[in-house]
Design a protein around this motif. Structure first.
Motif, PDB file in Angstrom:
ATOM      1  N   LEU A   1      -9.605   6.302  -2.728  1.00 29.91           N
ATOM      2  CA  LEU A   1      -8.690   7.246  -3.367  1.00 29.91           C
ATOM      3  C   LEU A   1      -8.901   7.273  -4.875  1.00 29.91           C
ATOM      4  O   LEU A   1      -8.929   8.340  -5.499  1.00 29.91           O
ATOM      5  N   ILE A   2      -9.036   6.084  -5.433  1.00 34.40           N
ATOM      6  CA  ILE A   2      -9.246   6.031  -6.885  1.00 34.40           C
ATOM      7  C   ILE A   2     -10.520   6.777  -7.259  1.00 34.40           C
ATOM      8  O   ILE A   2     -10.553   7.559  -8.214  1.00 34.40           O
TER       9      ILE A   2
ATOM     10  N   ALA B   1      -1.585   1.474  -5.382  1.00 36.09           N
ATOM     11  CA  ALA B   1      -1.713   1.084  -3.977  1.00 36.09           C
ATOM     12  C   ALA B   1      -2.603  -0.135  -3.863  1.00 36.09           C
ATOM     13  O   ALA B   1      -2.304  -1.088  -3.128  1.00 36.09           O
ATOM     14  N   LEU B   2      -3.669  -0.142  -4.593  1.00 39.04           N
ATOM     15  CA  LEU B   2      -4.587  -1.282  -4.572  1.00 39.04           C
ATOM     16  C   LEU B   2      -3.897  -2.547  -5.073  1.00 39.04           C
ATOM     17  O   LEU B   2      -3.911  -3.596  -4.413  1.00 39.04           O
TER      18      LEU B   2
ATOM     19  N   LEU C   1       1.072   3.717  -3.168  1.00 30.89           N
ATOM     20  CA  LEU C   1       0.563   5.076  -3.021  1.00 30.89           C
ATOM     21  C   LEU C   1       1.650   6.097  -3.342  1.00 30.89           C
ATOM     22  O   LEU C   1       1.391   7.136  -3.960  1.00 30.89           O
TER      23      LEU C   1
ATOM     24  N   ALA D   1      -7.798   2.416  -0.741  1.00 29.19           N
ATOM     25  CA  ALA D   1      -7.287   2.571  -2.102  1.00 29.19           C
ATOM     26  C   ALA D   1      -8.428   2.841  -3.076  1.00 29.19           C
ATOM     27  O   ALA D   1      -8.327   3.711  -3.957  1.00 29.19           O
TER      28      ALA D   1
ATOM     29  N   PHE E   1       0.827  -1.198   0.000  1.00 26.85           N
ATOM     30  CA  PHE E   1       0.000   0.000   0.000  1.00 26.85           C
ATOM     31  C   PHE E   1       0.863   1.250   0.000  1.00 26.85           C
ATOM     32  O   PHE E   1       0.626   2.192  -0.772  1.00 26.85           O
TER      33      PHE E   1
ATOM     34  N   ASP F   1     -10.053  10.511  -6.923  1.00 27.29           N
ATOM     35  CA  ASP F   1      -9.183  11.035  -7.949  1.00 27.29           C
ATOM     36  C   ASP F   1      -9.861  10.996  -9.306  1.00 27.29           C
ATOM     37  O   ASP F   1      -9.693  11.897 -10.137  1.00 27.29           O
TER      38      ASP F   1
ATOM     39  N   ASP G   1       1.855   6.417  -6.847  1.00 29.36           N
ATOM     40  CA  ASP G   1       0.686   7.092  -7.388  1.00 29.36           C
ATOM     41  C   ASP G   1       0.791   8.606  -7.289  1.00 29.36           C
ATOM     42  O   ASP G   1       0.415   9.327  -8.212  1.00 29.36           O
TER      43      ASP G   1
ATOM     44  N   GLY H   1      -4.095   5.778  -5.904  1.00 28.78           N
ATOM     45  CA  GLY H   1      -4.731   4.600  -5.327  1.00 28.78           C
ATOM     46  C   GLY H   1      -4.707   3.386  -6.235  1.00 28.78           C
ATOM     47  O   GLY H   1      -4.919   2.281  -5.758  1.00 28.78           O
ATOM     48  N   GLU H   2      -4.422   3.607  -7.504  1.00 30.89           N
ATOM     49  CA  GLU H   2      -4.417   2.451  -8.405  1.00 30.89           C
ATOM     50  C   GLU H   2      -3.337   1.459  -8.017  1.00 30.89           C
ATOM     51  O   GLU H   2      -3.603   0.282  -7.759  1.00 30.89           O
TER      52      GLU H   2
END
Lengths: 511, 287
Positions: free
Chosen positions: B21-22, A80-81, A64, B18, A60, B25, A67, A77-78
């Motif tokens: 956040l996506i 991070a996921l 992040l 996450a 994560f 964003d 990102d 977040g992409e």
């Protein structure tokens, strides 16, 4: 190690992120535009080496960072996921694959890491498609992903090695080897020479022992009371179940080694695995002793033994396992561990199976009617040293393990599996251990509903719960009255009955 | 260890974060405040790392000519001069036309030279340069180098700026053919930095005819943002007329070698107001 992890993992991640952005991404690498993803590699390596928790946290954080660090051209977040999932999955799969044995092999770690990295690359592309990133289109993915995966795979070993070095978790971790004294190493040779029979055994019907037995005087077995009825009582129960030794011939036990063999085989597989200090405590009055050493192995070990005829486990010990070692006059009949192995014990030797102070007089080896398949091997060894090496049991494996707070203990023995912790013979056997070499504590054989073989024959039944609480553990037998001992005053508790009544009580309680 | 018990809750929590956040964003069009925060945090680190890594990267760019640190410095100046020269030439050549088109005659540009310190991953054609608002760089300013158009500035911190390259899949540049003044839109194909993607030109006029070999310059935008007019972009390499399509499309090879970007210039409009003057002074002081 935890501190090291907490301190160094973020550092590693920051290095990876900056290296990725400032160096790797700027390099015009050949091949379709794919670039290795250092952060993904580090995350996967952390997951593999340090576990799923570290993996997912690192994933994560690293994702992040990628990102939101300046040129990031994708949504926050992409990565991070994706990386979070990759880190977790790497750690979890590694645990599942290797957790049961608590051994790590570099190959497996590397494979898991490579799979995780490849999945991560695919996940990046897939998530980009899902959020309709204008840059992530079919042709681009077709060009980029294969090249990126290839680069990642090339870098995998180096990153794994580096991360393992930094984090301090070894990539390869075998179960601890047991240090045998020199004499132990000769035991297989003797065994081989005697066609499978341990050196202390003479094969029935053979005119002379295949291996000249060491010179010794007549074995002296110091039994508790020395009553022959005690010994003769074992015969009907066990002689029928006498195990065939190698070659199918029944073994005739030499008495000296049988005494010791009984004691060690029957009761001290685990105990011997604990150490000398335990051994120093345990011999009490009721213990059986052989007057002389049986073989070369025992002879060399004698200086360390607490007394003449006592075998000593050579394994580095963990805690003193038996502080409440039985007082004098008590013998531990079954090979079983402390309270933590309760479940195991219930299954394993079965009722009536435990044997301590019952040297079959010239009778079968110490485990007639050996309960499990895994015992076939043990059956042909009766010298205490070799027997002990093969003795199974969880507690046995645990002794030599690093007692660091790692999750080894927790993970190691799978359910229902007892582990032969000791490497017998080539270490490769041990490494493959979750396979063949694992012994399964089998179901107890049906309790032989034989009549009491005779007077003085005790059954370690589950009865008499109240005294059990005081007894050193389940399965401890009280030895018959020591010869010149004031046994009555030394009995562990007044609640213990004496032999005559106790038999009635035990048998009665069993019904 | 207590780790095992918490692993799954933590995993779920982080995944939820996450995804949140996506979502945020995505709603903000990829420009949420998280990016600003990240730029503030990682900008300085990248400046240091980019400077430190420049020799190594330059080594890999040896084929392109950027060899060592000193050469890179000279190259920097050289590129800056060339960028200015190119701009002057373009300006002079098209001055009248530009003036008539967008009344840009009063605009003068100052070129802030900057070197690339970081680059996005394989899925984004964005780079970070080591000039920011302290040097007068502001969002939506044109980035070019001696060869032609590089991209436009999308976001700025005090010391760094993020540049969206013209090859990025999300970039659209208004262009015109240098000779015939046909106008069209040039979009990136998402080709990555290492794999210089060609650009795709779509003409606006249905009757216009394109020829391979024609060169394109930027058409310009209002106020020179995000692309100032007259910057050479590339050359048409092939014209494809798809059946059923109203207009012609063409593949354009950019003049700029995007895989070998080292030093770029940001065209900062020079107007008379005080802030830009101050920024210019800053920029001079830095140089």
């Amino acid at each position: 190690m935890i501190v090291r992890r907490v301190l160094l993992s973020p550092l590693l991640l920051i290095l990876a992120v900056t290296g990725q952005l400032a160096v790797v991404n700027r390099m015009p690498l050949p091949g379709g535009g794919g670039t290795p993803d250092l952060v993904l590699l580090v995350v996967a390596a952390l997951g593999v080496t340090a576990g799923p928790m570290t993996g997912l946290l690192a994933g994560f954080a690293g994702g992040l960072a990628l990102d939101v660090a300046p040129p990031g051209g994708h949504l926050a977040g992409e990565y991070a996921l994706v990386f979070c999932l990759v880190g977790y999955a790497c750690g979890r799969i590694r645990e599942l694959v290797q957790g049961a044995s608590a051994e790590r092999s570099a190959i497996t770690s590397l494979t898991v890491m490579a799979l995780g990295v490849a999945a991560g690359e695919a996940g990046k592309a897939g998530l980009g498609l899902m959020v309709s990133d204008p840059n992530v289109t079919g042709p681009v993915i077709r060009h980029v992903v294969p090249a990126a995966v290839v680069y990642d795979l090339l870098l995998c070993p180096f990153v794994l090695w580096l991360v393992a070095l930094v984090v301090g978790a070894p990539v390869t971790e075998h179960a601890p080897q047991v240090r045998f004294p020199q004499a132990f190493r000769w035991a297989p040779a003797f065994r081989l020479a005697s066609a499978g029979a341990p050196p202390g055994l003479r094969l029935a019907g053979s005119s002379a022992p295949l291996v000249p037995p060491p010179v010794r005087s007549e074995p002296r077995l110091r039994l508790a009371s020395g009553r022959s009825l005690f010994l003769s009582g074992t015969i009907p129960a066990f002689s029928t179940a006498r195990p065939a030794l190698s070659g199918g011939r029944p073994a005739k036990l030499n008495f000296s080694s049988s005494g010791r063999g009984n004691q060690l085989a029957g009761s001290s597989a685990l105990r011997a695995a604990r150490t000398a200090n335990f051994q120093g405590k345990s011999p009490a009055k009721g213990w059986l002793r052989s007057g002389k050493q049986a073989g070369a192995a025992a002879t060399t070990r004698r200086p360390n033994s607490p007394g003449k005829g006592w075998a000593r486990g050579d394994i580095p010990t963990a805690p003193v396992r038996r502080p409440n070692s039985p007082p004098k006059g008590w013998v531990r009949p079954s090979r079983r561990a402390s309270a933590q192995l309760g479940a195991w014990q219930q299954r394993s030797p079965g009722k009536g199976w435990a044997r301590g102070p019952k040297p079959a007089n010239g009778g079968p080896a110490r485990r007639p009617g050996s309960p499990a398949k895994g015992w076939a091997r043990t059956g042909r060894l009766s010298a205490p040293d070799s027997w002990r090496r093969r003795s199974p049991g969880k507690g046995w494996a645990r002794t030599g393990l690093p007692t660091a707070p790692g999750s080894w203990h927790r993970q190691s023995p799978g359910k229902g599996w007892a582990r032969t912790g000791l490497a017998v013979g080539p270490p490769s056997w041990h490494r493959q251990s979750p396979g063949k070499g694992w012994l399964r504590p089998a179901k107890p054989p049906a309790a032989p509903r034989v009549k009491s073989p005779g007077r003085g024959w005790l059954r370690p039944a589950k009865a008499a719960p109240a005294p059990r609480r005081k007894s050193p553990g389940k399965g401890w037998l009280h030895v018959a009255k020591p010869p010149k001992q004031n046994w009555y005053t030394r009995s562990p508790s007044t609640r213990w009955l004496r032999r005559g009544r106790r038999k009635r009580l035990l048998l009665g309680g069993r019904r | 260890l207590h780790q095992a018990r918490w692993t799954r809750p933590v995993l779920v929590a982080l995944l939820v974060i996450a995804i949140a956040l996506i979502t945020l964003d995505f709603r903000d069009g990829g420009d949420s405040s998280v990016h600003k925060l990240g730029a503030d945090v990682f900008g300085p680190i990248e400046r240091v790392a980019g400077d430190a890594a420049s020799p190594f990267v330059g080594f890999f760019h040896a084929a392109s000519g950027n060899d060592s640190g000193e050469i890179a410095n000279l190259q920097k100046q050289n590129d800056q001069l060339r960028a200015e020269l190119s701009q002057n030439q373009v300006s002079r050549a098209d001055e009248a036309q530009l003036a008539s088109l967008l009344r840009l005659a009063s605009h003068r540009y100052r070129v802030v030279a900057a070197s690339i310190i970081a680059a996005g991953g394989e899925y984004s054609d964005t780079v970070t340069i080591d000039a920011g608002s302290a040097q007068g760089v502001a969002p939506n300013e044109t980035v070019l180098n001696g060869d032609g158009l590089v991209g436009t500035v999308t976001s700025v911190t005090s010391g760094t700026a993020t540049v969206q390259l013209a090859t990025d899949g999300g970039a659209t540049v208004g262009v015109r053919t240098a000779d015939t003044n046909q106008i069209g839109a040039l979009t990136g194909t998402g080709g990555t930095m290492a794999n210089t993607g060609d650009l795709r030109l779509t003409l606006f006029s249905a009757t216009a005819v394109l020829h391979a070999g024609e060169s394109l310059v930027t058409f310009g935008s209002v106020g020179g943002r995000p692309y100032m007019p007259g910057v050479p972009v590339g050359q048409i390499i092939s014209v494809t007329s798809q059946p059923g399509a109203l207009t012609q499309t063409a593949l354009v090879q950019p003049y700029v070698d995007f895989s070998g970007l080292g030093v770029v210039g940001v065209a900062v409009p020079q107007s008379g107001n005080a802030t830009t003057g101050k920024a210019a002074a800053h920029g001079k002081a830095r140089k």
